[in-house]
Scaffold this active site. Structure first.
Site, PDB file in Angstrom:
ATOM      1  N   GLY A   1       0.824  -1.202   0.000  1.00  0.00           N
ATOM      2  CA  GLY A   1       0.000   0.000   0.000  1.00  0.00           C
ATOM      3  C   GLY A   1       0.857   1.250   0.000  1.00  0.00           C
ATOM      4  O   GLY A   1       2.022   1.214   0.418  1.00  0.00           O
TER       5      GLY A   1
ATOM      6  N   GLN B   1       2.452   9.911   1.562  1.00  0.00           N
ATOM      7  CA  GLN B   1       3.796   9.335   1.611  1.00  0.00           C
ATOM      8  C   GLN B   1       4.668   9.806   0.448  1.00  0.00           C
ATOM      9  O   GLN B   1       5.881   9.632   0.487  1.00  0.00           O
ATOM     10  CB  GLN B   1       3.736   7.806   1.613  1.00  0.00           C
ATOM     11  CG  GLN B   1       3.212   7.221   2.898  1.00  0.00           C
ATOM     12  CD  GLN B   1       3.157   5.718   2.814  1.00  0.00           C
ATOM     13  OE1 GLN B   1       2.170   5.150   2.351  1.00  0.00           O
ATOM     14  NE2 GLN B   1       4.229   5.071   3.235  1.00  0.00           N
TER      15      GLN B   1
ATOM     16  N   CYS C   1       6.235  -0.371   7.241  1.00  0.00           N
ATOM     17  CA  CYS C   1       5.833   0.808   6.488  1.00  0.00           C
ATOM     18  C   CYS C   1       6.977   1.273   5.590  1.00  0.00           C
ATOM     19  O   CYS C   1       8.128   1.317   6.026  1.00  0.00           O
ATOM     20  CB  CYS C   1       5.434   1.918   7.456  1.00  0.00           C
ATOM     21  SG  CYS C   1       4.913   3.441   6.663  1.00  0.00           S
ATOM     22  N   LEU C   2       6.642   1.655   4.361  1.00  0.00           N
ATOM     23  CA  LEU C   2       7.653   2.165   3.436  1.00  0.00           C
ATOM     24  C   LEU C   2       8.260   3.474   3.929  1.00  0.00           C
ATOM     25  O   LEU C   2       9.388   3.798   3.568  1.00  0.00           O
ATOM     26  CB  LEU C   2       7.038   2.366   2.043  1.00  0.00           C
ATOM     27  CG  LEU C   2       6.538   1.100   1.350  1.00  0.00           C
ATOM     28  CD1 LEU C   2       5.847   1.445   0.042  1.00  0.00           C
ATOM     29  CD2 LEU C   2       7.676   0.116   1.131  1.00  0.00           C
TER      30      LEU C   2
ATOM     31  N   HIS D   1      -4.032   1.057   7.800  1.00  0.00           N
ATOM     32  CA  HIS D   1      -2.694   1.644   7.749  1.00  0.00           C
ATOM     33  C   HIS D   1      -2.676   2.867   6.821  1.00  0.00           C
ATOM     34  O   HIS D   1      -2.146   3.919   7.176  1.00  0.00           O
ATOM     35  CB  HIS D   1      -1.699   0.581   7.264  1.00  0.00           C
ATOM     36  CG  HIS D   1      -0.285   1.035   7.208  1.00  0.00           C
ATOM     37  ND1 HIS D   1       0.637   0.719   8.169  1.00  0.00           N
ATOM     38  CD2 HIS D   1       0.373   1.776   6.283  1.00  0.00           C
ATOM     39  CE1 HIS D   1       1.803   1.259   7.850  1.00  0.00           C
ATOM     40  NE2 HIS D   1       1.675   1.898   6.700  1.00  0.00           N
ATOM     41  N   GLU D   2      -3.283   2.727   5.637  1.00  0.00           N
ATOM     42  CA  GLU D   2      -3.270   3.832   4.668  1.00  0.00           C
ATOM     43  C   GLU D   2      -4.166   4.986   5.132  1.00  0.00           C
ATOM     44  O   GLU D   2      -3.813   6.153   4.959  1.00  0.00           O
ATOM     45  CB  GLU D   2      -3.664   3.346   3.276  1.00  0.00           C
ATOM     46  CG  GLU D   2      -2.756   2.269   2.691  1.00  0.00           C
ATOM     47  CD  GLU D   2      -1.268   2.547   2.800  1.00  0.00           C
ATOM     48  OE1 GLU D   2      -0.849   3.723   2.711  1.00  0.00           O
ATOM     49  OE2 GLU D   2      -0.500   1.581   2.969  1.00  0.00           O
TER      50      GLU D   2
ATOM     51  N   HIS E   1      -2.260   7.051   7.470  1.00  0.00           N
ATOM     52  CA  HIS E   1      -1.378   7.990   6.767  1.00  0.00           C
ATOM     53  C   HIS E   1      -2.148   9.241   6.338  1.00  0.00           C
ATOM     54  O   HIS E   1      -1.642  10.359   6.469  1.00  0.00           O
ATOM     55  CB  HIS E   1      -0.761   7.337   5.520  1.00  0.00           C
ATOM     56  CG  HIS E   1       0.466   6.549   5.797  1.00  0.00           C
ATOM     57  ND1 HIS E   1       1.616   7.100   6.320  1.00  0.00           N
ATOM     58  CD2 HIS E   1       0.736   5.231   5.607  1.00  0.00           C
ATOM     59  CE1 HIS E   1       2.536   6.162   6.446  1.00  0.00           C
ATOM     60  NE2 HIS E   1       2.029   5.014   6.022  1.00  0.00           N
TER      61      HIS E   1
END
Length: 168
Positions: free
Chosen positions: A46, A51, A93-94, A135-136, A139
């Site tokens: 994702g 991000q 997480c990226l 999670h997204e 963000h």
């Protein structure tokens, strides 16, 4: 299409709350395509627009198993409801590279969102898909998964990331 730079914690832009998407134009479609390319290249399941420094309520994801065909999903202006079955799930997480920790997430939820053309849809999600959606959306609300950890674990992760950025 182009790869976009992924913001890394502690970049303050990751703490900004995203604005609703109102315009479904060619620029938005390019952004969505670029976000998918960036997510697949990273690799991740994702990626939220925040991000990549775009403060819009937009995220892309693909929770298909590695050996299955891709299942790309675009969620715009997402809202969760009917959440249930909270459990600890391993998460990374990226924007917080090379870290994984257990976080309490709902294993089931319903999602209401717009697709890439601005059409409303609802989705029942469970497991990894439900986790990725939460999670997204975090963000998009200016939160990171590490915010759910104890201060001790957060500090350990922050120290590790500082060391990666500034090796001795």
């Amino acid at each position: 299409m182009a790869l976009l730079p992924i913001l890394q914690h502690p970049d303050p832009r990751l703490r900004q709350k995203a604005a609703p998407v109102r315009l479904f134009d060619a620029a938005l479609q390019r952004l969505i395509d670029d976000m998918f390319e960036t997510m697949y290249d990273a690799p991740g399941v994702g990626l939220a627009a925040t991000q990549v420094g775009v403060m819009l309520r937009l995220a892309v994801m693909d929770c298909a198993p590695k050996d299955a065909p891709p299942q790309p999903l675009v969620i715009i202006n997402p809202e969760m409801f009917d959440t249930s079955d909270r459990q600890d799930m391993e998460e990374g997480c990226l924007s917080v590279p090379d870290t994984n920790e257990k976080v309490a997430r709902f294993n089931r939820l319903k999602l209401r969102a717009l697709d890439r053309k601005g059409q409303p849809f609802e989705l029942d999600a469970e497991g990894l898909m439900a986790q990725a959606i939460q999670h997204e959306i975090d963000h998009l609300d200016g939160k990171l998964y590490i915010d759910y950890l104890s201060s001790l674990k957060r500090e350990r992760i922050n120290k590790k990331l500082r060391k990666q950025r500034h090796p001795a």
